[in-house]
Design a protein around this motif. Structure first.
Motif, PDB file in Angstrom:
ATOM      1  N   GLY A  31       0.788  -1.221   0.000  1.00 58.50           N
ATOM      2  CA  GLY A  31       0.000   0.000   0.000  1.00 58.50           C
ATOM      3  C   GLY A  31       0.818   1.267   0.000  1.00 58.50           C
ATOM      4  N   VAL A  32       2.017   1.216   0.551  1.00 56.85           N
ATOM      5  CA  VAL A  32       2.823   2.434   0.698  1.00 56.85           C
ATOM      6  C   VAL A  32       3.968   2.486  -0.320  1.00 56.85           C
ATOM      7  CG1 VAL A  32       4.315   3.745   2.253  1.00 56.85           C
ATOM      8  CG2 VAL A  32       2.238   2.658   3.136  1.00 56.85           C
ATOM      9  N   VAL A  33       4.762   1.434  -0.352  1.00 60.49           N
ATOM     10  CA  VAL A  33       5.978   1.433  -1.172  1.00 60.49           C
ATOM     11  C   VAL A  33       5.656   1.417  -2.665  1.00 60.49           C
ATOM     12  CG1 VAL A  33       8.086   0.166  -1.718  1.00 60.49           C
ATOM     13  CG2 VAL A  33       7.298   0.312   0.649  1.00 60.49           C
ATOM     14  N   PHE A 234      10.681   5.371 -19.279  1.00 60.49           N
ATOM     15  CA  PHE A 234      11.146   5.495 -17.896  1.00 60.49           C
ATOM     16  C   PHE A 234       9.999   5.779 -16.925  1.00 60.49           C
ATOM     17  CE2 PHE A 234      13.322   7.294 -14.233  1.00 60.49           C
ATOM     18  CZ  PHE A 234      14.369   6.396 -14.086  1.00 60.49           C
ATOM     19  N   LEU A 235       8.856   6.232 -17.452  1.00 58.43           N
ATOM     20  CA  LEU A 235       7.699   6.453 -16.586  1.00 58.43           C
ATOM     21  C   LEU A 235       7.307   5.178 -15.854  1.00 58.43           C
ATOM     22  CD1 LEU A 235       5.483   8.605 -18.987  1.00 58.43           C
ATOM     23  CD2 LEU A 235       6.810   9.431 -17.042  1.00 58.43           C
ATOM     24  N   ALA A 236       7.680   4.018 -16.404  1.00 57.68           N
ATOM     25  CA  ALA A 236       7.313   2.731 -15.810  1.00 57.68           C
ATOM     26  C   ALA A 236       8.009   2.481 -14.480  1.00 57.68           C
ATOM     27  CB  ALA A 236       7.628   1.591 -16.780  1.00 57.68           C
ATOM     28  N   VAL A 237       9.137   3.136 -14.229  1.00 58.73           N
ATOM     29  CA  VAL A 237       9.878   2.875 -12.987  1.00 58.73           C
ATOM     30  C   VAL A 237       9.889   4.082 -12.054  1.00 58.73           C
ATOM     31  CG1 VAL A 237      11.342   1.060 -13.922  1.00 58.73           C
ATOM     32  CG2 VAL A 237      12.071   3.431 -14.127  1.00 58.73           C
ATOM     33  N   THR A 238       9.096   5.126 -12.369  1.00 60.89           N
ATOM     34  CA  THR A 238       8.993   6.226 -11.409  1.00 60.89           C
ATOM     35  C   THR A 238       8.340   5.674 -10.150  1.00 60.89           C
ATOM     36  OG1 THR A 238       6.879   6.845 -12.395  1.00 60.89           O
ATOM     37  CG2 THR A 238       8.820   8.022 -13.150  1.00 60.89           C
ATOM     38  N   GLY A 239       8.954   5.923  -9.037  1.00 60.05           N
ATOM     39  CA  GLY A 239       8.507   5.328  -7.779  1.00 60.05           C
ATOM     40  C   GLY A 239       9.377   4.167  -7.356  1.00 60.05           C
ATOM     41  N   ILE A 381      12.697  13.435 -15.253  1.00 57.87           N
ATOM     42  CA  ILE A 381      14.028  13.997 -15.033  1.00 57.87           C
ATOM     43  C   ILE A 381      14.425  13.904 -13.565  1.00 57.87           C
ATOM     44  CG2 ILE A 381      15.391  16.129 -15.058  1.00 57.87           C
ATOM     45  CD1 ILE A 381      14.126  16.914 -17.622  1.00 57.87           C
ATOM     46  N   ALA A 382      13.476  14.247 -12.675  1.00 57.39           N
ATOM     47  CA  ALA A 382      13.780  14.215 -11.243  1.00 57.39           C
ATOM     48  C   ALA A 382      14.135  12.800 -10.796  1.00 57.39           C
ATOM     49  CB  ALA A 382      12.592  14.751 -10.445  1.00 57.39           C
ATOM     50  N   VAL A 383      13.358  11.821 -11.246  1.00 56.26           N
ATOM     51  CA  VAL A 383      13.580  10.445 -10.810  1.00 56.26           C
ATOM     52  C   VAL A 383      14.877   9.896 -11.379  1.00 56.26           C
ATOM     53  CG1 VAL A 383      12.603   8.123 -10.743  1.00 56.26           C
ATOM     54  CG2 VAL A 383      11.099  10.108 -10.672  1.00 56.26           C
ATOM     55  N   THR A 384      15.128  10.133 -12.675  1.00 54.69           N
ATOM     56  CA  THR A 384      16.370   9.632 -13.271  1.00 54.69           C
ATOM     57  C   THR A 384      17.589  10.260 -12.604  1.00 54.69           C
ATOM     58  OG1 THR A 384      16.094  11.286 -15.025  1.00 54.69           O
ATOM     59  CG2 THR A 384      15.460   9.042 -15.535  1.00 54.69           C
ATOM     60  N   GLY A 385      17.509  11.556 -12.327  1.00 54.73           N
ATOM     61  CA  GLY A 385      18.619  12.220 -11.642  1.00 54.73           C
ATOM     62  C   GLY A 385      18.870  11.627 -10.276  1.00 54.73           C
TER      63      GLY A 385
END
Length: 635
Positions: A31-33, A234-239, A381-385
């Motif tokens: 639920g959280v992660v 890369f949107l697939a691994v945001t989070g 960009i934020a996540v990849t960085g």
């Protein structure tokens, strides 16, 4: 649960959680992660296909995109985070700052480059925390347009209503509803996987996407154009970074079990099903996720997706609160008001100012972009960085702390770092289309933290000019006959316990009184997340009336000074809280004619100083026992 209790809980990292509550921990982390990465199928496939269809969409393009999505999940999440990075825990805690602390321990110093990496990592995470709720909730609400085509003009208003409601309830805490997060997200992943499995049979050739060669082939055949697709893939691994950041809350094993048993299979089936649907019905590429649902289930799916995105947004907001708390504890930001919203769950906190900034930022993004497709350009960009920074820190940690041979470090981390740099480059190509948003947010955060660090160091240097050490002052007072002795204990909180606190010297100068017992108390932040009671208090007697006490706190703990001082009683310091006065120094600043901070930085530092939370509440001091004395410093 107190910070002291959590010391024991986290001392062994993953091993701290008993097998008896493993199931509940797995349910909780689902639920959280996995809220953020779990809602990415709403838009990741759609945006990737859109990027790949600039010159027409072929069957090979669809299979190649699905292969890229699945293998990005495999390499970045499974290999990097689940198998590798999650081994690097700091007493059970994870996240960028924990990794910075581990590297600092290994290097036995905090070089400027390490501090800079940590500041950039925090800043990028904060930018992601603003974009994620806007992107997720917008994409879910847009599903209503498929149910009711006339709903289009209501997408933004409904999204704003959900977001405003979400931020409004933060001050009340989420304990009452968080118990539902896990079960709801389990339903979400099961539904997602079932829908995907139902459509794999639409075109079984989609199963060839499991072969990584199709991903490689797509990149080589499309050349530079594939970079536009990578930015959407890369949107697939945001989070994905949440697996490491939230490790302290759930432990390593529950997060790994949840990923392998439910989350990864559900995501894989969803992407395979969407791909098969598009192969058999190319017109479904406009929104393959919702079009997988049968007509009778479309409305329930939209409602479920909106619920899932609210849960995902809540997890990101809570993560931002935790990250800002760590930054304050490590001295990167001024004191922020931190409120605990649960008596039983220590990790549930609320930071009013951070909540307000996040809310304003999310609302402005929704109004400015208006759709998840347009906002997708700002996402990534934020996540990849942040992921690149994690890999760089891990490289140093494996080599310096874990003593891996350099060739082994390069062989393991190098390929992952190359892949992430490729993703970062691909996302950077969307800079003018909205990618500047997270960069501007991160840059602003870095400037604020740099200014606070430089300003506090400058103030400390100015305060030391003309000051005397506490030992010198104690010696001079023994010879003084002009002071009036008063009973009780005086506690002087200071950021520089080696020097005589300004509150003490001002009290002596203006009131000419000296308490029977004087405690010079310094509050220190450890590079560990939690400090045991045995290491909490360090006592150094100066003479029969003065004692220096250093209180040590972990960067995840609450700085409860009275509670820590109570431990000093066990070490021989006798005092009664009812006859104890706490003296604080309140500083105001005026500009120096020369040699000070640049004027713009001075103005920013003053603004940050004024925004700092009241020290009485921050250190949990009894309000009726606090005396504040003013001091003006030239900066």
């Amino acid at each position: 649960m107190s910070g002291d209790d959590k010391t024991d809980d986290h001392s062994e990292g993953n091993g701290s959680h008993t097998s008896g509550n493993l199931g509940l921990l797995v349910l909780g982390c689902i639920g959280v992660v996995y809220g953020d990465i779990g809602t990415s199928p709403l838009y990741a496939m759609r945006e990737s296909l859109h990027a790949a269809s600039r010159d027409g969409l072929t069957r090979d393009d669809v299979v190649g995109v699905i292969s890229l999505l699945i293998w990005t999940l495999t390499l970045i999440v499974t290999l990097k985070y689940v198998m590798l990075i999650m081994r690097a825990d700091n007493n059970g805690e994870g996240g960028t700052l924990s990794l910075v602390a581990l590297v600092q321990q290994a290097l036995k110093k905090r070089p400027a480059w390490l501090l800079a990496l940590g500041m950039v990592g925090i800043s990028l995470f904060f930018g992601d925390a603003i974009i994620t709720p806007a992107m997720s909730v917008l994409s879910a609400v847009e599903g209503m347009v498929i149910v009711a085509p006339g709903f289009g003009p209501w997408v933004v208003p409904v999204t704003l209503a959900i977001i405003l409601g979400l931020f409004a309830v933060q001050k009340h805490g989420t304990q009452a509803v968080s118990i539902l997060f896990g079960p709801i997200m389990v339903v979400w992943f099961v539904v997602m996987g079932v829908l995907g499995a139902m459509h794999v049979g639409d075109d079984l050739s989609i199963l060839t996407a499991l072969n990584p060669w199709h991903a490689v082939s797509f990149l080589t055949q499309n050349g530079l154009a594939s970079f536009f697709v990578l930015g959407s893939v890369f949107l697939a691994v945001t989070g994905g970074e949440a697996l490491y950041a939230d490790m302290g809350h759930f432990g390593r094993s529950p997060i790994r079990i949840a990923w392998g048993a439910l989350v990864f299979p559900a995501l894989t089936l969803s992407y395979l099903g969407q791909g098969a649907l598009v192969l058999s019905h190319p017109e479904a590429a406009k929104d393959p996720f919702f079009l997988m649902a049968p007509d009778w289930f479309l409305l329930p799916l939209v409602v479920l997706s909106m619920t899932a995105t609210v849960i995902a947004s809540q997890a990101v907001i809570s993560g931002a609160f935790s990250m800002m708390k760590q930054a304050v504890r490590m001295g990167l930001l001024p004191r922020l008001e931190i409120l605990h919203t649960s008596e039983s769950q220590y990790g549930q906190i609320y930071l009013p100012k951070v909540n307000m900034i996040l809310c304003i930022g999310v609302v402005l993004l929704v109004l400015a972009f208006g759709s998840s497709s347009r906002l997708a350009s700002a996402y990534g960009i934020a996540v990849t960085g942040d992921m690149v920074i994690t890999s760089c820190l891990a490289l140093v940690l494996f080599y310096r702390a874990w003593k891996w041979p350099l060739p082994a470090v390069v062989a393991v981390v190098g390929p992952l770092l190359v892949i992430e740099v490729l993703f970062l480059t691909a996302n950077a190509m969307k800079f003018l289309d909205g990618g500047y948003i997270p960069i501007m947010i991160a840059l602003s955060m870095v400037v604020l933290m740099w200014t606070w660090l430089r300003g506090t160091a400058h103030v400390l240097a100015q305060a030391r000019r003309g000051a005397v050490t506490i030992e010198q002052l104690a010696g001079m007072l023994q010879k003084s006959s002009r002071l009036v002795d008063v009973p009780g204990t005086a506690v002087f909180l200071t950021s520089d316990p080696d020097m005589a606190p300004a509150a003490l010297t001002h009290n002596l100068k203006h009131n000419q009184v000296l308490h029977a017992q004087n405690l010079i108390v310094g509050v220190n932040m450890s590079t560990r997340p939690y400090v045991s009671n045995a290491d909490r208090v360090e006592i150094r007697p100066i003479n029969d009336r003065f004692t220096r006490i250093d209180l040590n706190f972990g960067y995840m703990e609450e700085t409860n000074v009275p509670k820590a001082l109570a431990l000093a009683k066990k070490k021989g310091i006798k005092f009664d809280i009812m006859t104890t006065s706490f003296f604080l120094n309140r500083r105001t600043f005026k500009s120096a004619s020369k040699g000070g901070l640049p004027r713009w930085q001075e103005d920013v530092f003053r603004m940050l100083s004024r925004s700092a939370a009241d020290a009485t509440h921050f250190y949990r001091l009894p309000t009726n026992r606090v005396i504040e004395l003013g001091q003006q410093l030239t900066i």
